[in-house]
Design an enzyme around this catalytic site. Sequence first.
Site, PDB file in Angstrom:
ATOM      1  N   CYS A 192       0.868  -1.180   0.000  1.00 27.25           N
ATOM      2  CA  CYS A 192       0.000   0.000   0.000  1.00 27.25           C
ATOM      3  C   CYS A 192       0.908   1.235   0.000  1.00 27.25           C
ATOM      4  O   CYS A 192       2.120   1.122   0.181  1.00 27.25           O
ATOM      5  CB  CYS A 192      -0.846   0.003   1.268  1.00 27.25           C
ATOM      6  SG  CYS A 192       0.170  -0.058   2.739  1.00 27.25           S
ATOM      7  N   HIS A 208       5.163  -5.649   8.772  1.00 26.10           N
ATOM      8  CA  HIS A 208       5.182  -7.047   9.198  1.00 26.10           C
ATOM      9  C   HIS A 208       5.531  -7.969   8.041  1.00 26.10           C
ATOM     10  O   HIS A 208       4.728  -8.776   7.602  1.00 26.10           O
ATOM     11  CB  HIS A 208       3.835  -7.421   9.819  1.00 26.10           C
ATOM     12  CG  HIS A 208       3.637  -6.731  11.132  1.00 26.10           C
ATOM     13  ND1 HIS A 208       2.424  -6.287  11.581  1.00 26.10           N
ATOM     14  CD2 HIS A 208       4.524  -6.408  12.100  1.00 26.10           C
ATOM     15  CE1 HIS A 208       2.575  -5.719  12.766  1.00 26.10           C
ATOM     16  NE2 HIS A 208       3.844  -5.773  13.092  1.00 26.10           N
ATOM     17  N   CYS A 225       2.222   6.399   8.522  1.00 24.19           N
ATOM     18  CA  CYS A 225       1.371   6.508   7.328  1.00 24.19           C
ATOM     19  C   CYS A 225       0.337   7.618   7.508  1.00 24.19           C
ATOM     20  O   CYS A 225      -0.286   7.735   8.564  1.00 24.19           O
ATOM     21  CB  CYS A 225       0.657   5.176   7.107  1.00 24.19           C
ATOM     22  SG  CYS A 225      -0.503   5.279   5.757  1.00 24.19           S
ATOM     23  N   GLU A 261       0.184  -0.349  16.048  1.00 19.25           N
ATOM     24  CA  GLU A 261      -0.655   0.756  15.564  1.00 19.25           C
ATOM     25  C   GLU A 261      -1.766   1.071  16.573  1.00 19.25           C
ATOM     26  O   GLU A 261      -2.071   2.240  16.816  1.00 19.25           O
ATOM     27  CB  GLU A 261      -1.251   0.403  14.198  1.00 19.25           C
ATOM     28  CG  GLU A 261      -1.997   1.581  13.593  1.00 19.25           C
ATOM     29  CD  GLU A 261      -2.745   1.213  12.334  1.00 19.25           C
ATOM     30  OE1 GLU A 261      -2.166   0.542  11.461  1.00 19.25           O
ATOM     31  OE2 GLU A 261      -3.916   1.599  12.227  1.00 19.25           O
ATOM     32  N   THR A 293      -6.058   0.426  11.249  1.00 16.44           N
ATOM     33  CA  THR A 293      -6.431   0.502   9.829  1.00 16.44           C
ATOM     34  C   THR A 293      -6.427  -0.840   9.113  1.00 16.44           C
ATOM     35  O   THR A 293      -6.992  -0.951   8.033  1.00 16.44           O
ATOM     36  CB  THR A 293      -5.475   1.451   9.082  1.00 16.44           C
ATOM     37  OG1 THR A 293      -4.148   0.987   9.309  1.00 16.44           O
ATOM     38  CG2 THR A 293      -5.619   2.872   9.549  1.00 16.44           C
ATOM     39  N   CYS A 341      -8.951   2.783   5.970  1.00 15.22           N
ATOM     40  CA  CYS A 341      -7.856   2.934   5.006  1.00 15.22           C
ATOM     41  C   CYS A 341      -8.233   2.355   3.646  1.00 15.22           C
ATOM     42  O   CYS A 341      -8.727   1.232   3.553  1.00 15.22           O
ATOM     43  CB  CYS A 341      -6.622   2.240   5.566  1.00 15.22           C
ATOM     44  SG  CYS A 341      -5.448   1.801   4.318  1.00 15.22           S
ATOM     45  N   SER A 366       1.372 -10.348  10.249  1.00 21.40           N
ATOM     46  CA  SER A 366       0.737  -9.206   9.581  1.00 21.40           C
ATOM     47  C   SER A 366      -0.771  -9.263   9.769  1.00 21.40           C
ATOM     48  O   SER A 366      -1.435 -10.223   9.355  1.00 21.40           O
ATOM     49  CB  SER A 366       1.092  -9.243   8.088  1.00 21.40           C
ATOM     50  OG  SER A 366       0.157  -8.501   7.352  1.00 21.40           O
TER      51      SER A 366
HETATM   52  S1  SF4 Z   1      -2.978   2.788   6.905  1.00 19.62           S
HETATM   53 FE1  SF4 Z   1      -3.368   1.727   4.995  1.00 19.62          FE
HETATM   54  S2  SF4 Z   1      -1.971   2.713   3.519  1.00 19.62           S
HETATM   55 FE2  SF4 Z   1      -1.242   3.184   5.592  1.00 19.62          FE
HETATM   56  S3  SF4 Z   1       0.262   1.603   6.126  1.00 19.62           S
HETATM   57 FE3  SF4 Z   1      -1.716   0.943   6.946  1.00 19.62          FE
HETATM   58  S4  SF4 Z   1      -2.560  -0.382   5.319  1.00 19.62           S
HETATM   59 FE4  SF4 Z   1      -0.948   0.879   4.389  1.00 19.62          FE
END
Ligand code: SF4
Length: 377
Positions: free
Chosen positions: A26, A56, A121, A151, A217, A253, A282
């Site tokens: 991505c 990951h 991101c 995250e 996300t 996302c 992941s």
């Molecule tokens: S938020 Fe979406 S674009 Fe950003 S790193 Fe995570 S999966 Fe990728």
Amino acid sequence: MKKDFSPTLLDFGALQIYLARHFGFCYGVENAIEIAFRTVEENPGKRIFLLSEMIHNPQVNADLQAHGVEFMQDTYGKQLISFDELTKEDIVIIPAFGTTLETEAILRSKGIQTEKYNTTCPFVEKVWNRSESIAGKDYTIVIHGKPAHEETRATFSHAASNAPSVVVKNMEEAKQLAKYITGETAAENFYTEFAGQYSNGFDVTKDLKRIGVVNQTTMLASDTQAIADFLKQVITEKYPDTESFADTRDTLCYATNDNQTAVTGMLDTDADLAIVVGGYNSSNTSHLVELCEEKLTTYFVKNADNILSQNEISHFDLHTKTEKVSVDYLPGTKPVKVLITSGASCPDAIVESVINRLTAFFGLNEQMDKMIGEFSE
Ligand code: SF4
């Protein structure tokens, strides 16, 4: 614009591969990897640390380590290298998942420039910004995510600095949380039931009257939506006269969404099996596996080496969290129809090598090279 989510068919005759319309890297991951390698290139002789795994994916992380980059923490926040070892001459890269405000403060106190090597991101930052904006309107933030994931820990830290915040892992936990909104469960139970998942000073009797839901996300977008819809219904029934629910739909996302929708599109085919490629830790890849498993036999592999032979495949079992070997994974009937996709942290080259491995079993590599040639013309 309406996007096309039907898979691409690579028709080799005896082997038919349905490749997801959207798969792999991505924007956020590509951006983070580019910054990390540029940092290595531009800073010869400097010590370069990554707060934790960049993404990951074991290959990408091994590649960075081979370039001298060291990881400070593991995926669950366990310290591998003490912050005390840092000097202001060192470079610390913040990964795509972002980091907590607490860690940022530690780095700043060591004289580390956090802004310059921050690969967080923008779509993760969007979640933080949205949390901040609804916090300003007195909403409590409910985060749908895995509590230990980098995250989610980062998003929780940012959200909790602005508003009462609580993490729910799944719909079961959302349902438990709902019982505190309705008063069905005694308030005092909340603090043990959600231990480690709520912000300091969270007052369950006051802080569950106005809520907004954001997510890690990489969670299944449909799960987040279901949780948000469910909690919206519960809270608006309990507090019908107030704007008790903040709409946060726009924080999902695009990449996670597209990869997941592409898998759904792929599952309409009459395939025999699915192969999902990506790192075993992941989150977004695991969700693609879950989606495929709903319809057909699915093998979660790290790379082409997992495809041991035409009869044996070594793959990760999400339910037992172990890698195991399965036999006779390819059906005896022809053509063999295989769905292939990969997570947002998996380089396309790994997917290509998986396809190569399969075509080799059918003596089709020449055809594969020809097809790649046609694609790249
Ligand atoms: S938020 Fe979406 S674009 Fe950003 S790193 Fe995570 S999966 Fe990728």
